[in-house]
Scaffold this active site. Structure first.
Site, PDB file in Angstrom:
ATOM      1  N   CYS A 112     -14.000 -45.233  32.299  1.00  0.00           N
ATOM      2  CA  CYS A 112     -14.929 -45.695  33.201  1.00  0.00           C
ATOM      3  C   CYS A 112     -14.198 -46.365  34.266  1.00  0.00           C
ATOM      4  O   CYS A 112     -14.533 -46.486  35.477  1.00  0.00           O
ATOM      5  CB  CYS A 112     -15.858 -46.895  32.525  1.00  0.00           C
ATOM      6  SG  CYS A 112     -15.207 -48.183  31.935  1.00  0.00           S
ATOM      7  N   HIS A 418     -16.339 -53.149  31.023  1.00  0.00           N
ATOM      8  CA  HIS A 418     -16.839 -52.049  31.542  1.00  0.00           C
ATOM      9  C   HIS A 418     -16.869 -51.806  32.927  1.00  0.00           C
ATOM     10  O   HIS A 418     -17.056 -52.768  33.677  1.00  0.00           O
ATOM     11  CB  HIS A 418     -18.405 -51.555  30.987  1.00  0.00           C
ATOM     12  CG  HIS A 418     -18.854 -50.369  31.355  1.00  0.00           C
ATOM     13  ND1 HIS A 418     -18.201 -48.883  31.102  1.00  0.00           N
ATOM     14  CD2 HIS A 418     -20.010 -49.911  31.729  1.00  0.00           C
ATOM     15  CE1 HIS A 418     -19.034 -48.050  31.704  1.00  0.00           C
ATOM     16  NE2 HIS A 418     -20.100 -48.606  32.303  1.00  0.00           N
TER      17      HIS A 418
END
Length: 471
Positions: A112, A418
């Site tokens: 990510c 994330h």
């Protein structure tokens, strides 16, 4: 030099340009974007023989027109939302029609950080155009070019395996595994910086975009505190992103930016013949058309031996005025234009209110026309802009920016959590795209205002501002 080959799959033929120095697995990743057959489902045949993943494509001695047969079922990927066509909507809704979402990037295992960095950079049209026309020899840049092309043309998620491999080959730190043997989460800011440095090392348009359109100039003054009579050292340095330093007193973005412009350092003094304390003061002498701002949220903790995160909430504006961060000389040029820009904004907002009122009181939808007052103010802005700034189209002649994209981090350290990217759909729009890897959804400006931090939820890490669209 790529070789044009033909790949047949399920009754269809695909013309594909192949890098003969790549691996079969890289080739399969390329085919995934065309056929939606995941690499692990693919069987690739050449002249009736199955080609193994560890085969070197150069051993096949490919020539133009070489044919491959691809076997494998299509991967099940959630289709992106269907577009709402303006002609199918009632007249009062047509102006607010929602376009189909752009494609996201598939997470290849804690990637990510990499996906969000690419989506952030894609919000600079000039950079995308320079990549599309790239014809140099760097495989790293070529795979980035091809990835951006896929993002521009595809309506489904892209699997960026080729560029990920190129990034890992160029910068082996992104190959690190965690204690369980899985890909380690990496720092998005580090990936962003490494990619930009690689692009700036190229010749031609790419170098110009990174070093001019995306980079500004700082005027620095180094003064010896221990010996005021020592001659100050004045110099110029280029910057790609401005750091926002975060302390217990930092509440707003501008506070952190100001803090980064003054620094106390210790160095050897030739006049005193010993180490001395110096004050380094920086001021912006040239503003780029696009301004990247980096929140310095991560720091190294000795007790845990890992990067930790400063969770403090730091509010950032949708519209940023950086005039007070500039040198006195640049401020003199920006101030008159800045005042006119504020007048122009107020006039545009007033015209929009009047147009909305007229629309509500009319049975027909009036064609928007720019008022004479707005036209006159635009002319005054142009006339007030300093001549040298007019001759530098890659700079910002007003000192005013509009927020274009935000790269965020969720979690308590750079080694976990994330990353996502939020990008404004177009200048001035209240609608944004949220790129959560391959999941792309629409959000409004209210969601962006929640990204200031204050906990382990999504907090801004890199901001992208562009020169105000009003000029």
């Amino acid at each position: 030099m790529s070789v044009p080959v033909v790949v047949k799959h399920s009754g269809k033929s695909y013309n594909v340009d192949v890098d003969p120095t790549a691996s079969v697995l890289d080739f399969k990743a390329q085919l995934y974007s065309l056929t939606n057959v995941a690499p692990e489902r693919q069987k690739l045949l050449s002249k009736g023989t199955i080609i193994k993943d560890d085969t070197d494509l150069s051993s096949l001695k490919l020539s133009p027109g070489h044919q491959f047969l691809l076997l494998g079922s299509v991967s099940q990927i959630k289709e992106p939302p269907k577009p709402k066509f303006v002609e199918d909507l009632p007249p009062d809704q047509a102006a607010d029609a929602v376009a189909s979402s752009p494609p996201g990037l598939v997470n290849l295992g804690n990637t990510c950080y990499f996906n969000s960095s690419l989506q952030l950079m894609k919000q600079v049209p000039e950079l995308q155009q320079a990549l599309e026309s790239y014809s140099g020899s760097s495989r790293f840049v070529a795979t980035m070019r091809d990835t951006f092309k896929q993002l521009s043309k595809s309506s489904k998620p892209i699997m960026p395996l080729l560029f990920l491999r190129a990034l890992q080959n160029a910068f082996p730190q992104f190959l690190e595994l965690d204690q369980n043997g899985r890909p380690r989460q990496q720092d998005a800011e580090e990936a962003f910086s490494q990619i930009m440095n690689e692009l700036s090392s190229q010749q031609g348009d790419l170098n110009k975009i990174v070093t001019s359109t995306l980079s500004g100039t700082l005027s620095t003054t180094l003064v010896c505190d221990d010996n005021p009579e020592e001659e100050p050292v004045i110099s110029q340095e280029q910057f790609l992103k401005m750091p926002c330093h975060i302390t217990i007193n930092t509440n707003f973005l501008l506070d952190g930016l100001k803090a980064s412009l003054t620094e106390s350092i210790t160095k050897y003094s030739q006049t005193l013949q010993r180490d001395a304390t110096y004050t380094l003061t920086k001021r912006v002498s040239r503003l780029p058309k696009y301004l990247f701002v980096y929140f310095v949220r991560f720091y190294w903790r000795r007790d845990t031996q890992r990067k930790s995160k400063i969770l403090r909430k730091v509010t950032f504006p949708m519209e940023l005025d950086v005039t007070e961060l500039c040198t006195d000389e640049l401020q003199e040029k920006l101030t008159p234009v800045r005042a006119l820009m504020h007048d122009l904004r107020r006039q545009i907002e007033q015209d929009e209110r009047l147009a909305k009122r007229a629309k509500n009181n009319s049975s027909t939808d009036p064609t928007p026309v720019e008022s004479d007052a707005v036209k006159e103010l635009r002319k005054k802005v142009e006339e007030a802009t300093a001549e040298d700034l007019q001759k530098d189209p890659d700079s910002n002649p007003t000192g005013m920016y509009e927020l274009s994209a935000v790269l965020t981090h969720q979690g308590s350290s750079a080694d976990s959590g994330h990353y996502q990217c939020f990008a404004r759909q177009k200048p001035g729009s209240e609608k944004w795209w949220r790129f959560n890897d391959d999941k792309v959804t629409e959000v409004d400006s209210g969601r962006i205002e929640t990204l200031s931090g204050g906990g382990e939820s999504d907090s801004a890490l890199i901001l992208l501002y562009q020169s105000s669209h009003l000029y």
